[in-house]
Enzyme design. Structure first.
Site, PDB file in Angstrom:
ATOM      1  N   LEU A  15       0.854  -1.196   0.000  1.00  0.00           N
ATOM      2  CA  LEU A  15       0.000   0.000   0.000  1.00  0.00           C
ATOM      3  C   LEU A  15       0.889   1.246   0.000  1.00  0.00           C
ATOM      4  CD1 LEU A  15      -2.666  -1.198   2.608  1.00  0.00           C
ATOM      5  CD2 LEU A  15      -2.576  -1.643   0.155  1.00  0.00           C
TER       6      LEU A  15
ATOM      7  N   LYS B  89      15.432   1.438   3.094  1.00  0.00           N
ATOM      8  CA  LYS B  89      14.700   1.946   1.924  1.00  0.00           C
ATOM      9  C   LYS B  89      14.591   3.477   1.972  1.00  0.00           C
ATOM     10  CE  LYS B  89      11.887   2.226  -1.596  1.00  0.00           C
ATOM     11  NZ  LYS B  89      12.272   1.919  -2.970  1.00  0.00           N
TER      12      LYS B  89
ATOM     13  N   LYS C 143       6.960  11.105   0.676  1.00  0.00           N
ATOM     14  CA  LYS C 143       6.720  10.323   1.909  1.00  0.00           C
ATOM     15  C   LYS C 143       7.987   9.602   2.359  1.00  0.00           C
ATOM     16  CE  LYS C 143       5.466   6.360   0.963  1.00  0.00           C
ATOM     17  NZ  LYS C 143       6.066   5.054   0.651  1.00  0.00           N
TER      18      LYS C 143
END
Ligand code: NDP
Length: 293
Positions: free
Chosen positions: A65, A169, A238
């Site tokens: 998601l 990440k 984000k």
């Protein structure tokens, strides 16, 4: 294995398809049902009407998601209780370590293992099964589900405990943003000086300033003006904000990562929700009044 896949966005779709093609029994769910129905036409794939139905009989659950908050929201909506004890949840969302740790603790109470497993390599890497997968969690849980991850990942790295994959990440994304922005500044300035971007890149790509941005993203997407929409700038924004938060939490001097987060946010606000991450360069071009082409 029986695999439930939740989240058929730009990168989730090719990852799920590779899981089905590797011979696993796949059930998918997507918030926008039409996407799941369209996807299921690709093969022998079951569509679940709700996330609870998708996870009920699964051996492995994969989530992909937008954010960790989205994963937590879906799990909170009755899914936690529907997951079978002994299952493993692989979260391929590029998430934030704190939320992943909270989800993992809640799942552990159900004897369900959690692995944060964000990926790198883009939609093309997902289609070709060559993604890099950075994993956080228990090593034995990772070994149990490795065959599922191998369906879409080529380099699978155990980074540490839950949250470690998310953290690696996020930092990778900060470096991606910095190299896109830095290469953009350099090429706009050189274009104004009269040096063609092709010529500048020919030099940079055989010199020490080269990066994935200069070697792949600029030649394929900027100079061609193609700017394909494969990874939304909103998602990079984000990611880099997660990196900035990690650096602040760890009290590491990080002016460049903080700046990268600000540059991503201002570009995201300027260019909108659907802009691709490489379109950040358009902001530099507008300010600098020259195009890289
Ligand atoms: P997209 O924006 O294409 O898709 C997002 C997916 O998440 C959609 O399936 C969307 O459902 C679903 N979703 C979002 N919010 C919710 C929610 N609250 N409840 C339920 N479902 C929700 O994103 P990508 O597929 O590109 O990215 C997914 C993740 O992978 C992100 O964390 C991203 O950072 C990461 N990633 C992406 C890469 C890429 O190249 N695209 C590369 C590497 C990592 P709906 O269809 O209903 O909108």
């Amino acid at each position: 294995m029986r695999v439930a896949f939740l989240g058929l966005g730009a990168i989730g779709r090719p990852m799920a398809l590779r899981i089905a093609r590797a011979g696993h029994q796949l059930t998918v769910w997507n918030r926008t049902a039409k996407r799941a129905d369209d996807f299921a036409r690709a093969g022998d794939i079951a569509v679940a009407p709700t996330p609870m139905d998708a996870v009920r009989d699964a051996d492995v659950i994969v989530t992909c998601l937008s954010t960790s908050a989205d994963v937590e929201e879906v799990l909170n909506d009755g899914v936690f209780e529907a997951i079978t004890h002994g299952t493993t949840l692989i979260d391929c969302t590029s998430g934030d370590p704190a939320t992943s740790r909270r989800i993992a603790a809640r799942l552990a109470a159900w004897n369900v293992a959690f692995i944060d497993a964000p990926v790198s390599g883009g939609v093309k890497g997902a289609e070709e099964g060559t993604l890099t997968v950075m994993c956080g969690g228990e090593a034995d849980a990772l070994e149990r589900v490795r065959p599922v991850i191998e369906a879409f990942g080529k380099k699978i790295v155990h980074c540490g405990p839950v949250g470690a994959g998310d953290a690696v990440k996020a930092m990778n994304q900060a470096l991606l943003a910095l190299t896109i922005w830095g290469t953009g500044e350099a090429l706009v300035a050189l274009a104004k000086l009269g040096v063609a971007p092709q010529v500048a890149l020919e030099v940079i790509n055989s010199s020490s300033g080269r990066s994935n941005a200069s070697m792949n993203l600029f030649p394929e997407r900027v100079l061609t003006r193609a700017f394909p929409r494969t990874f939304r700038l909103a998602l990079l924004d984000k990611d880099v904000r997660i990196a900035a938060q990690i650096a602040r939490d760890e009290k590491v001097p990080s002016p460049l990562v903080q700046l990268a987060a600000d540059l991503c946010t201002l570009s995201h606000v300027d260019l909108g929700e659907e802009a691709d991450h490489v379109e950040m360069v358009k902001v530099i071009e507008r300010w600098g009044q020259a195009e890289v082409q």
